[in-house]
Enzyme design. Structure first.
Site, PDB file in Angstrom:
ATOM      1  N   ARG A 176     122.933  87.776 -17.699  1.00 60.85           N
ATOM      2  CA  ARG A 176     123.860  87.766 -18.832  1.00 60.85           C
ATOM      3  C   ARG A 176     123.150  87.975 -20.172  1.00 60.85           C
ATOM      4  O   ARG A 176     123.775  88.359 -21.160  1.00 60.85           O
ATOM      5  CB  ARG A 176     124.716  86.496 -18.806  1.00 60.85           C
ATOM      6  CG  ARG A 176     125.711  86.512 -17.646  1.00 60.85           C
ATOM      7  CD  ARG A 176     126.526  85.261 -17.571  1.00 60.85           C
ATOM      8  NE  ARG A 176     125.747  84.068 -17.340  1.00 60.85           N
ATOM      9  CZ  ARG A 176     125.390  83.601 -16.146  1.00 60.85           C
ATOM     10  NH1 ARG A 176     125.758  84.240 -15.062  1.00 60.85           N
ATOM     11  NH2 ARG A 176     124.672  82.509 -16.041  1.00 60.85           N
ATOM     12  N   GLU A 207     115.284  72.650 -12.958  1.00 59.20           N
ATOM     13  CA  GLU A 207     115.725  71.264 -12.794  1.00 59.20           C
ATOM     14  C   GLU A 207     115.358  70.764 -11.384  1.00 59.20           C
ATOM     15  O   GLU A 207     114.837  69.681 -11.217  1.00 59.20           O
ATOM     16  CB  GLU A 207     117.236  71.195 -13.007  1.00 59.20           C
ATOM     17  CG  GLU A 207     117.644  69.992 -13.807  1.00 59.20           C
ATOM     18  CD  GLU A 207     119.111  70.074 -14.191  1.00 59.20           C
ATOM     19  OE1 GLU A 207     119.659  71.190 -14.283  1.00 59.20           O
ATOM     20  OE2 GLU A 207     119.701  68.997 -14.385  1.00 59.20           O
TER      21      GLU A 207
HETATM   22  P1  AMP Z   1     117.616  76.812 -17.995  1.00 56.97           P
HETATM   23  O1  AMP Z   1     116.402  77.523 -17.494  1.00 56.97           O
HETATM   24  O2  AMP Z   1     117.784  75.462 -17.350  1.00 56.97           O
HETATM   25  O3  AMP Z   1     117.670  76.731 -19.500  1.00 56.97           O
HETATM   26  O4  AMP Z   1     118.882  77.635 -17.497  1.00 56.97           O
HETATM   27  C1  AMP Z   1     119.307  78.746 -18.217  1.00 56.97           C
HETATM   28  C2  AMP Z   1     119.710  79.886 -17.326  1.00 56.97           C
HETATM   29  O5  AMP Z   1     120.561  79.459 -16.273  1.00 56.97           O
HETATM   30  C3  AMP Z   1     120.495  80.905 -18.108  1.00 56.97           C
HETATM   31  O6  AMP Z   1     120.144  82.211 -17.651  1.00 56.97           O
HETATM   32  C4  AMP Z   1     121.942  80.569 -17.838  1.00 56.97           C
HETATM   33  O7  AMP Z   1     122.730  81.733 -17.752  1.00 56.97           O
HETATM   34  C5  AMP Z   1     121.916  79.814 -16.505  1.00 56.97           C
HETATM   35  N1  AMP Z   1     122.681  78.552 -16.572  1.00 56.97           N
HETATM   36  C6  AMP Z   1     122.161  77.293 -16.510  1.00 56.97           C
HETATM   37  N2  AMP Z   1     123.110  76.367 -16.555  1.00 56.97           N
HETATM   38  C7  AMP Z   1     124.282  77.029 -16.658  1.00 56.97           C
HETATM   39  C8  AMP Z   1     125.670  76.610 -16.768  1.00 56.97           C
HETATM   40  N3  AMP Z   1     126.023  75.327 -16.781  1.00 56.97           N
HETATM   41  N4  AMP Z   1     126.610  77.584 -16.869  1.00 56.97           N
HETATM   42  C9  AMP Z   1     126.259  78.893 -16.878  1.00 56.97           C
HETATM   43  N5  AMP Z   1     124.994  79.340 -16.771  1.00 56.97           N
HETATM   44  C10 AMP Z   1     124.010  78.422 -16.659  1.00 56.97           C
END
Ligand code: AMP
Length: 165
Positions: free
Chosen positions: A53, A90
């Protein structure tokens, strides 16, 4: 314009679905206007967009700001020689790749994704940029899940988000 989908892609996750926002040209334009206002005149050389995205916003923004667009992808998707980083999620580990010749030394780079959660993914993209000698000026996200403290993980580089939960 942001639709909550409970338990997607797995139980316990509240997925922020941005497709309604993409379907509405006024909202999509407002988002690009907000980012453009922030970064015009900052002499960006490249926008790095994170699969998948991040491509949507990053690509459109790069065209507006007259800078390169560089995709960062999940392993095995890019056809040419790649640099790769492992980063912690996570639960478990993830990996990202970028073509080896994407960023020239000292290039001024903005990292773009739709959503900041823990910051692991964006931090991994930054590691790839720095590996190639680029400077990460800032990160831009449409949505920030502030309760996951991703912003702290990305310090001291500035984080710009448009909607915070
Ligand atoms: P992070 O590495 O934990 O910051 O996760 C970010 C990535 O995971 C991004 O590419 C987001 O599109 C996707 N992502 C994580 N959590 C969500 C959520 N609750 N809803 C949509 N996309 C998420």
């Amino acid at each position: 314009m942001v639709r909550d989908i409970p338990d997607f892609p797995k139980p316990g996750i509240l997925f922020k679905d941005i497709t309604p926002l993409l379907a509405d040209p006024r909202t999509f334009t407002m988002i690009l206007d907000a980012f453009t206002e922030e970064y015009v005149g900052r002499h960006l050389d490249a926008i790095v967009g994170i699969e998948s995205r991040g491509f949507i916003f990053g690509g459109a923004l790069a065209a507006r700001l007259n800078c390169s667009f560089v995709p960062v992808r999940k392993p095995g998707k890019l056809p040419y020689h790649v640099d790769r980083v492992q980063y912690s999620l996570e639960y478990g580990e993830g990996a990202l790749e970028m073509h080896k010749d994407s960023i020239r030394p000292e290039a001024r780079v903005l990292i773009v994704d739709d959503l900041l959660a823990t910051g692991g993914t964006a931090g991994g993209a930054a590691e790839l940029v720095r590996k190639q000698g680029g400077i990460v000026l800032a990160y831009a996200f449409v949505i920030e899940l502030a309760f996951l403290s991703g912003r702290e993980r990305l310090l001291p580089t500035p984080v710009h988000s448009l909607v915070t939960y």
